[in-house]
Scaffold this motif. Structure first.
Motif, PDB file in Angstrom:
ATOM      1  N   TYR A   1       0.065 -39.786  20.452  1.00 45.96           N
ATOM      2  CA  TYR A   1      -1.342 -39.279  20.341  1.00 45.96           C
ATOM      3  C   TYR A   1      -1.829 -38.575  21.597  1.00 45.96           C
ATOM      4  CZ  TYR A   1      -6.395 -38.550  19.616  1.00 45.96           C
ATOM      5  OH  TYR A   1      -7.646 -37.961  19.389  1.00 45.96           O
ATOM      6  N   ARG A   2      -1.641 -39.440  22.755  1.00 44.33           N
ATOM      7  CA  ARG A   2      -1.860 -38.686  24.140  1.00 44.33           C
ATOM      8  C   ARG A   2      -1.235 -37.660  24.504  1.00 44.33           C
ATOM      9  NH1 ARG A   2      -2.975 -44.363  25.176  1.00 44.33           N
ATOM     10  NH2 ARG A   2      -0.805 -44.748  25.699  1.00 44.33           N
ATOM     11  N   ASP A   3       0.334 -38.101  24.174  1.00 44.49           N
ATOM     12  CA  ASP A   3       1.536 -36.932  24.770  1.00 44.49           C
ATOM     13  C   ASP A   3       0.839 -35.745  24.044  1.00 44.49           C
ATOM     14  OD1 ASP A   3       2.312 -38.826  26.406  1.00 44.49           O
ATOM     15  OD2 ASP A   3       4.207 -38.993  24.957  1.00 44.49           O
ATOM     16  N   TYR A   4       0.631 -35.644  22.668  1.00 44.41           N
ATOM     17  CA  TYR A   4       0.480 -34.321  21.803  1.00 44.41           C
ATOM     18  C   TYR A   4      -0.772 -33.887  22.302  1.00 44.41           C
ATOM     19  CZ  TYR A   4      -0.586 -31.564  17.862  1.00 44.41           C
ATOM     20  OH  TYR A   4      -1.192 -30.533  16.908  1.00 44.41           O
TER      21      TYR A   4
ATOM     22  N   LYS B   1      -9.747 -48.613  10.559  1.00 48.32           N
ATOM     23  CA  LYS B   1     -11.155 -49.130  11.152  1.00 48.32           C
ATOM     24  C   LYS B   1     -10.951 -48.457  12.537  1.00 48.32           C
ATOM     25  CE  LYS B   1     -12.534 -52.466   8.039  1.00 48.32           C
ATOM     26  NZ  LYS B   1     -12.627 -53.714   7.680  1.00 48.32           N
ATOM     27  N   LYS B   2      -9.958 -49.305  13.441  1.00 45.31           N
ATOM     28  CA  LYS B   2     -10.037 -49.121  14.881  1.00 45.31           C
ATOM     29  C   LYS B   2      -9.659 -47.441  15.205  1.00 45.31           C
ATOM     30  CE  LYS B   2      -7.721 -51.412  18.649  1.00 45.31           C
ATOM     31  NZ  LYS B   2      -7.005 -52.247  18.877  1.00 45.31           N
ATOM     32  N   LEU B   3      -8.809 -46.893  14.573  1.00 44.25           N
ATOM     33  CA  LEU B   3      -8.324 -45.644  14.862  1.00 44.25           C
ATOM     34  C   LEU B   3      -8.990 -44.231  14.048  1.00 44.25           C
ATOM     35  CD1 LEU B   3      -4.599 -46.523  15.745  1.00 44.25           C
ATOM     36  CD2 LEU B   3      -6.466 -46.174  17.253  1.00 44.25           C
ATOM     37  N   ARG B   4      -9.797 -44.426  13.337  1.00 40.81           N
ATOM     38  CA  ARG B   4     -10.012 -43.631  12.286  1.00 40.81           C
ATOM     39  C   ARG B   4     -10.546 -42.195  12.908  1.00 40.81           C
ATOM     40  NH1 ARG B   4     -15.113 -46.790   9.948  1.00 40.81           N
ATOM     41  NH2 ARG B   4     -13.416 -47.355   8.523  1.00 40.81           N
ATOM     42  N   GLN B   5     -11.151 -42.301  14.246  1.00 37.50           N
ATOM     43  CA  GLN B   5     -11.337 -40.831  14.838  1.00 37.50           C
ATOM     44  C   GLN B   5     -10.198 -40.162  15.199  1.00 37.50           C
ATOM     45  OE1 GLN B   5     -14.594 -40.855  17.219  1.00 37.50           O
ATOM     46  NE2 GLN B   5     -15.906 -41.955  16.262  1.00 37.50           N
ATOM     47  N   ALA B   6      -9.087 -40.618  15.396  1.00 38.27           N
ATOM     48  CA  ALA B   6      -7.822 -40.098  15.715  1.00 38.27           C
ATOM     49  C   ALA B   6      -6.561 -40.148  14.646  1.00 38.27           C
ATOM     50  CB  ALA B   6      -7.308 -40.707  17.061  1.00 38.27           C
ATOM     51  N   LEU B   7      -6.742 -40.986  13.552  1.00 39.67           N
ATOM     52  CA  LEU B   7      -5.610 -41.333  12.666  1.00 39.67           C
ATOM     53  C   LEU B   7      -6.418 -41.116  11.229  1.00 39.67           C
ATOM     54  CD1 LEU B   7      -2.495 -42.122  12.226  1.00 39.67           C
ATOM     55  CD2 LEU B   7      -3.788 -44.625  12.157  1.00 39.67           C
ATOM     56  N   SER B   8      -5.528 -40.281  10.488  1.00 41.08           N
ATOM     57  CA  SER B   8      -5.943 -40.334   9.284  1.00 41.08           C
ATOM     58  C   SER B   8      -4.561 -40.745   8.272  1.00 41.08           C
ATOM     59  CB  SER B   8      -6.053 -38.600   8.678  1.00 41.08           C
ATOM     60  OG  SER B   8      -7.081 -38.362   9.290  1.00 41.08           O
ATOM     61  N   ILE B   9      -5.009 -41.710   7.491  1.00 39.89           N
ATOM     62  CA  ILE B   9      -3.905 -42.472   6.738  1.00 39.89           C
ATOM     63  C   ILE B   9      -3.803 -41.905   5.167  1.00 39.89           C
ATOM     64  CG2 ILE B   9      -3.049 -44.753   5.874  1.00 39.89           C
ATOM     65  CD1 ILE B   9      -4.353 -45.876   8.170  1.00 39.89           C
TER      66      ILE B   9
ATOM     67  N   VAL C   1      10.869 -48.865   1.306  1.00 42.41           N
ATOM     68  CA  VAL C   1       9.462 -48.423   1.324  1.00 42.41           C
ATOM     69  C   VAL C   1       8.685 -50.102   1.415  1.00 42.41           C
ATOM     70  CG1 VAL C   1       9.628 -46.531  -0.301  1.00 42.41           C
ATOM     71  CG2 VAL C   1       9.437 -48.874  -1.295  1.00 42.41           C
ATOM     72  N   PRO C   2       7.645 -50.128   2.140  1.00 39.86           N
ATOM     73  CA  PRO C   2       7.215 -48.694   2.848  1.00 39.86           C
ATOM     74  C   PRO C   2       7.616 -48.080   3.973  1.00 39.86           C
ATOM     75  CG  PRO C   2       5.952 -50.752   3.773  1.00 39.86           C
ATOM     76  CD  PRO C   2       7.124 -51.226   2.614  1.00 39.86           C
ATOM     77  N   ALA C   3       7.535 -46.675   4.130  1.00 39.91           N
ATOM     78  CA  ALA C   3       8.130 -46.115   5.234  1.00 39.91           C
ATOM     79  C   ALA C   3       6.908 -45.432   6.010  1.00 39.91           C
ATOM     80  CB  ALA C   3       9.363 -44.968   4.722  1.00 39.91           C
ATOM     81  N   PHE C   4       6.685 -45.439   7.120  1.00 38.98           N
ATOM     82  CA  PHE C   4       5.759 -44.579   8.045  1.00 38.98           C
ATOM     83  C   PHE C   4       6.201 -43.627   8.670  1.00 38.98           C
ATOM     84  CE2 PHE C   4       4.954 -49.049   7.073  1.00 38.98           C
ATOM     85  CZ  PHE C   4       3.821 -49.116   6.322  1.00 38.98           C
ATOM     86  N   PHE C   5       5.432 -42.416   8.663  1.00 39.07           N
ATOM     87  CA  PHE C   5       5.562 -41.142   9.467  1.00 39.07           C
ATOM     88  C   PHE C   5       4.286 -40.613  10.027  1.00 39.07           C
ATOM     89  CE2 PHE C   5       7.907 -41.537   5.496  1.00 39.07           C
ATOM     90  CZ  PHE C   5       9.269 -41.050   5.649  1.00 39.07           C
ATOM     91  N   LEU C   6       4.709 -40.325  11.397  1.00 36.65           N
ATOM     92  CA  LEU C   6       3.564 -39.735  11.909  1.00 36.65           C
ATOM     93  C   LEU C   6       3.487 -38.078  11.909  1.00 36.65           C
ATOM     94  CD1 LEU C   6       3.224 -41.945  15.161  1.00 36.65           C
ATOM     95  CD2 LEU C   6       1.898 -41.782  13.177  1.00 36.65           C
ATOM     96  N   LEU C   7       2.461 -37.266  11.544  1.00 35.62           N
ATOM     97  CA  LEU C   7       2.474 -36.050  11.506  1.00 35.62           C
ATOM     98  C   LEU C   7       1.264 -35.486  12.336  1.00 35.62           C
ATOM     99  CD1 LEU C   7       3.560 -36.996   8.732  1.00 35.62           C
ATOM    100  CD2 LEU C   7       3.138 -34.757   7.895  1.00 35.62           C
ATOM    101  N   ALA C   8       1.592 -34.541  12.944  1.00 35.95           N
ATOM    102  CA  ALA C   8       0.640 -33.510  13.688  1.00 35.95           C
ATOM    103  C   ALA C   8      -0.444 -33.015  12.864  1.00 35.95           C
ATOM    104  CB  ALA C   8       1.381 -32.419  14.451  1.00 35.95           C
ATOM    105  N   PRO C   9      -1.460 -32.704  13.331  1.00 25.99           N
ATOM    106  CA  PRO C   9      -2.598 -31.946  12.240  1.00 25.99           C
ATOM    107  C   PRO C   9      -2.026 -30.726  11.793  1.00 25.99           C
ATOM    108  CG  PRO C   9      -3.539 -32.432  14.463  1.00 25.99           C
ATOM    109  CD  PRO C   9      -1.982 -32.910  14.777  1.00 25.99           C
ATOM    110  N   ASP C  10      -0.963 -30.065  12.196  1.00 22.48           N
ATOM    111  CA  ASP C  10      -0.568 -28.803  11.465  1.00 22.48           C
ATOM    112  C   ASP C  10       0.493 -29.341  10.507  1.00 22.48           C
ATOM    113  OD1 ASP C  10       1.779 -29.691  13.001  1.00 22.48           O
ATOM    114  OD2 ASP C  10       1.714 -27.616  14.250  1.00 22.48           O
ATOM    115  N   GLY C  11       0.888 -30.571  10.470  1.00 19.84           N
ATOM    116  CA  GLY C  11       1.736 -31.293   9.290  1.00 19.84           C
ATOM    117  C   GLY C  11       3.275 -31.239   9.926  1.00 19.84           C
ATOM    118  N   THR C  12       3.543 -30.906  11.078  1.00 19.05           N
ATOM    119  CA  THR C  12       4.839 -31.067  11.510  1.00 19.05           C
ATOM    120  C   THR C  12       5.259 -32.377  12.107  1.00 19.05           C
ATOM    121  OG1 THR C  12       4.272 -30.680  13.878  1.00 19.05           O
ATOM    122  CG2 THR C  12       5.065 -28.855  12.332  1.00 19.05           C
ATOM    123  N   PHE C  13       6.205 -32.832  11.778  1.00 20.22           N
ATOM    124  CA  PHE C  13       6.657 -34.423  12.021  1.00 20.22           C
ATOM    125  C   PHE C  13       6.604 -34.751  13.581  1.00 20.22           C
ATOM    126  CE2 PHE C  13       8.363 -34.207   7.636  1.00 20.22           C
ATOM    127  CZ  PHE C  13       7.728 -35.674   7.255  1.00 20.22           C
TER     128      PHE C  13
END
Length: 104
Positions: free
Chosen positions: A94-97, A11-19, A62-74
């Motif tokens: 997110y800011r650095d990217y 809810k808080k980050l939906r504009q920047a984060l897709s789960i 599990v659960p395991a969590f990963f952050l991927l860029a919009p292009d799918g790279t880790f």
């Protein structure tokens, strides 16, 4: 508990984060029922027949969590769970990217 923690993050980050969640247990129907009962709004994928998925992503726990860029790279493998500083870690990455990609 970690899934419930994702609700407020989504809810808080939906504009920047897709789960996206991937259920790796044998009974995918149980996961689908849980999604409906809890009202989770993000996508649930069936990974129950893909045991290689767990090996490929070193997701022995599990659960395991990963952050991927919009292009799918880790960007971070494995990311901290929502209950352990995920939000601040995500926001920094997110800011650095964005800074890095805006300069190009």
């Amino acid at each position: 508990a970690e899934l419930d923690s994702l609700v407020s993050l989504e809810k808080k980050l939906r504009q920047a984060l897709s789960i996206v969640s991937i259920a790796t247990d044998e009974h995918f129907e149980s996961s689908v029922k849980l999604w409906k009962d809890k009202g989770y709004v993000w996508e649930l994928l069936n990974g129950s027949s893909k045991k290689q998925l767990i090996n490929n992503y070193n997701a022995d726990i599990v659960p395991a969590f990963f952050l991927l860029a919009p292009d799918g790279t880790f960007l971070l493998s494995q990311a901290p769970p929502p209950s352990r500083d995920f939000e601040s870690t995500f926001l920094k990455i997110y800011r650095d990217y964005n800074f890095k990609h805006q300069r190009k």
